[in-house]
Design a protein around this motif. Sequence first.
Motif, PDB file in Angstrom:
ATOM      1  N   THR A 162       0.814  -1.229   0.000  1.00 40.52           N
ATOM      2  CA  THR A 162       0.000   0.000   0.000  1.00 40.52           C
ATOM      3  C   THR A 162       0.844   1.274   0.000  1.00 40.52           C
ATOM      4  OG1 THR A 162      -0.182   0.202   2.407  1.00 40.52           O
ATOM      5  CG2 THR A 162      -1.808  -1.192   1.295  1.00 40.52           C
ATOM      6  N   SER A 168       4.945  -1.768 -10.047  1.00 38.27           N
ATOM      7  CA  SER A 168       4.565  -3.002 -10.738  1.00 38.27           C
ATOM      8  C   SER A 168       5.658  -4.061 -10.561  1.00 38.27           C
ATOM      9  CB  SER A 168       4.306  -2.730 -12.219  1.00 38.27           C
ATOM     10  OG  SER A 168       5.454  -2.220 -12.825  1.00 38.27           O
TER      11      SER A 168
ATOM     12  N   ILE B 178      -1.456  -0.539 -11.579  1.00 34.87           N
ATOM     13  CA  ILE B 178      -0.668   0.562 -11.005  1.00 34.87           C
ATOM     14  C   ILE B 178       0.014   1.340 -12.127  1.00 34.87           C
ATOM     15  CG2 ILE B 178       1.449   1.049  -9.706  1.00 34.87           C
ATOM     16  CD1 ILE B 178       0.641  -1.014  -7.684  1.00 34.87           C
ATOM     17  N   PHE B 184      -3.730   3.445  -6.044  1.00 38.19           N
ATOM     18  CA  PHE B 184      -3.725   2.326  -5.082  1.00 38.19           C
ATOM     19  C   PHE B 184      -3.583   2.780  -3.643  1.00 38.19           C
ATOM     20  CE2 PHE B 184       0.819   1.922  -4.067  1.00 38.19           C
ATOM     21  CZ  PHE B 184       1.414   2.644  -5.091  1.00 38.19           C
ATOM     22  N   ARG B 185      -2.877   3.892  -3.415  1.00 33.75           N
ATOM     23  CA  ARG B 185      -2.742   4.366  -2.029  1.00 33.75           C
ATOM     24  C   ARG B 185      -4.086   4.839  -1.498  1.00 33.75           C
ATOM     25  NH1 ARG B 185       1.470   8.185   0.032  1.00 33.75           N
ATOM     26  NH2 ARG B 185       0.908   6.996   1.858  1.00 33.75           N
ATOM     27  N   ALA B 188      -6.373   1.823  -0.752  1.00 38.16           N
ATOM     28  CA  ALA B 188      -6.021   1.142   0.504  1.00 38.16           C
ATOM     29  C   ALA B 188      -6.438   1.984   1.707  1.00 38.16           C
ATOM     30  CB  ALA B 188      -4.522   0.858   0.540  1.00 38.16           C
ATOM     31  N   GLU B 189      -6.227   3.273   1.591  1.00 38.18           N
ATOM     32  CA  GLU B 189      -6.603   4.198   2.681  1.00 38.18           C
ATOM     33  C   GLU B 189      -8.105   4.112   2.963  1.00 38.18           C
ATOM     34  OE1 GLU B 189      -5.897   7.189   5.513  1.00 38.18           O
ATOM     35  OE2 GLU B 189      -4.382   6.159   4.345  1.00 38.18           O
ATOM     36  N   PHE B 192      -8.970   0.099   3.955  1.00 35.64           N
ATOM     37  CA  PHE B 192      -8.413  -0.501   5.172  1.00 35.64           C
ATOM     38  C   PHE B 192      -8.244   0.478   6.329  1.00 35.64           C
ATOM     39  CE2 PHE B 192      -6.319  -3.473   1.987  1.00 35.64           C
ATOM     40  CZ  PHE B 192      -7.264  -4.463   2.170  1.00 35.64           C
TER      41      PHE B 192
END
Lengths: 317, 317
Positions: A162, A168, B178, B184-185, B188-189, B192
Amino acid sequence: MILIDVVNEIKKAESVILLTHVAPDGDAIGSVTGMYKVLKKMGKDVSAFIDDQLPEMYSFVPNVDKISRPFDKKADLVLIFDCADEERLGSSKEFLDKGPITVNIDHHISNTLYAKLNYVDTNAAATAEIAYQLVKLLGIDFDEEIATSFYTAILTDTGGFTYESTTSMTHHIAGDLINNGARFREVAEKVFNSLKFNKAKLLGKALNSLTLYKDGLVSYMEILKKDFEETGTDLSHLENIVSYGRNIEGVEVAVLLVEKEGEVKVSLRSKERVDVNKIASTFGGGGHVRASGCTIEGTIEEAKEKILKEVFKELEK
Amino acid sequence: MILIDVVNEIKKAESVILLTHVAPDGDAIGSVTGMYKVLKKMGKDVSAFIDDQLPEMYSFVPNVDKISRPFDKKADLVLIFDCADEERLGSSKEFLDKGPITVNIDHHISNTLYAKLNYVDTNAAATAEIAYQLVKLLGIDFDEEIATSFYTAILTDTGGFTYESTTSMTHHIAGDLINNGARFREVAEKVFNSLKFNKAKLLGKALNSLTLYKDGLVSYMEILKKDFEETGTDLSHLENIVSYGRNIEGVEVAVLLVEKEGEVKVSLRSKERVDVNKIASTFGGGGHVRASGCTIEGTIEEAKEKILKEVFKELEK
């Protein structure tokens, strides 16, 4: 490229010493244990040293029992993983001056290039990504142990894929390690789903004190001396508790106060815009823009008043 | 292969309806929103229907605002994602009988192959992995929105790449998403690291009640009616709380009791060996070997005595 020079040195050496930094994390332990197994498979005489205790949470990592405190030992080659500067080697630092070829393999931008050969790739999300390339160049087959070690390193150093550093290539390597038998479920279970009973009780106490200020922009938690006593915990159990305050929806700044003898330990986190390093600096502390800490003398009530005042001031900017 | 037939149907169709299951999760929402954008880029007339409320936690997913409750609409093609059987379509089920080509794209082993074309790949960790292949075959370029949608689907359906279903293909696709701009950050934030204030307070109450039995093999937590009242929460805030009991080191079975009017809701989790589905069945409940639930009539004290007795019995086997 220099990685080929490293490969050649490894091929030439009969004996190898592996080193990494004190306060070892998953990347340090995973890189060293993985390379330990690789070099053993190559028939080398290998030693792995860390001048520190190994965190219990990494006791599942294959070959972690092969790591010892440094002792007097000679080798043809010293390979150092994940260590940005020589001071972080602790007493292992003395192996730098003992004649053999020293190689520094790392991904930290702050690396001081202290060895004879230095391979620093700041695009690698973990030092184990570089170790993975090294093993490919060495032509050694991965096995379940090597794959599990490197996977542990990558999973922990990327916060479960994360962090911004994840690329990649990180995913490509993780996928290949899975194909080579990395016990990825076990690693995730040990790393992310493991909680100590008394730590859970301490978290409960902290959450009971959770309060919001400034329309929910600031979260506040406190842990009192009696909370430690009642749960049988100490300062070593605080890890991650402040994140619960930070992760509350709408919160920008999270404050955690911990009562000590005559003083209060302050942890600060921010989500997007407030510079908590600046707030901590006001009280002689420091850290990063999004995570910082300081110590304030006095009672917890006094510390609460002082720190919230600074937080509110910074929020209004 | 049948995926090529699906590609041909998509190329032929001028109008497409996208459907998925009720109680939509990240894979359902990510697959549908990603495909929505893909088909829009192809110039199709696209509608996306879900016969349910969309969980607020997925409000960040690109194009989630394009999903609506089903309304009367005709299209050349109906594409259904992540839906194992037609009942789970809710009222969207009626689109199955309305003449056009229906396509069922899924990864559940329980899929009943209810459409005209059925493509079920149980090796896919998420339906979005199949959608990804479909987009490749369609020759449509990924963009930040499509990549973020599919990444959300994969991250949630693999528990952050930790479930057994995760393969090297999962990582390969994640890496490619990606490279195509998946945020993606942020995903995830949101997925999760997002906690509601009153949920955190409820977790604190639950942790206060945390107790161990049988030398730490069993963890017990309870949530009382007054805990809901004091924290402004309800049964919808229980998600994940029982995991804290399960994740305690050394615990094999975790029990969470929730006090309701005249009865008690029981959640059970186990780590490695105890079949909690069997325990729940004793009380007319059910679930899986590692996660199950049931309801016991009476007070919380009565329920606690009954359920712990069964848990201890099963542990001794």
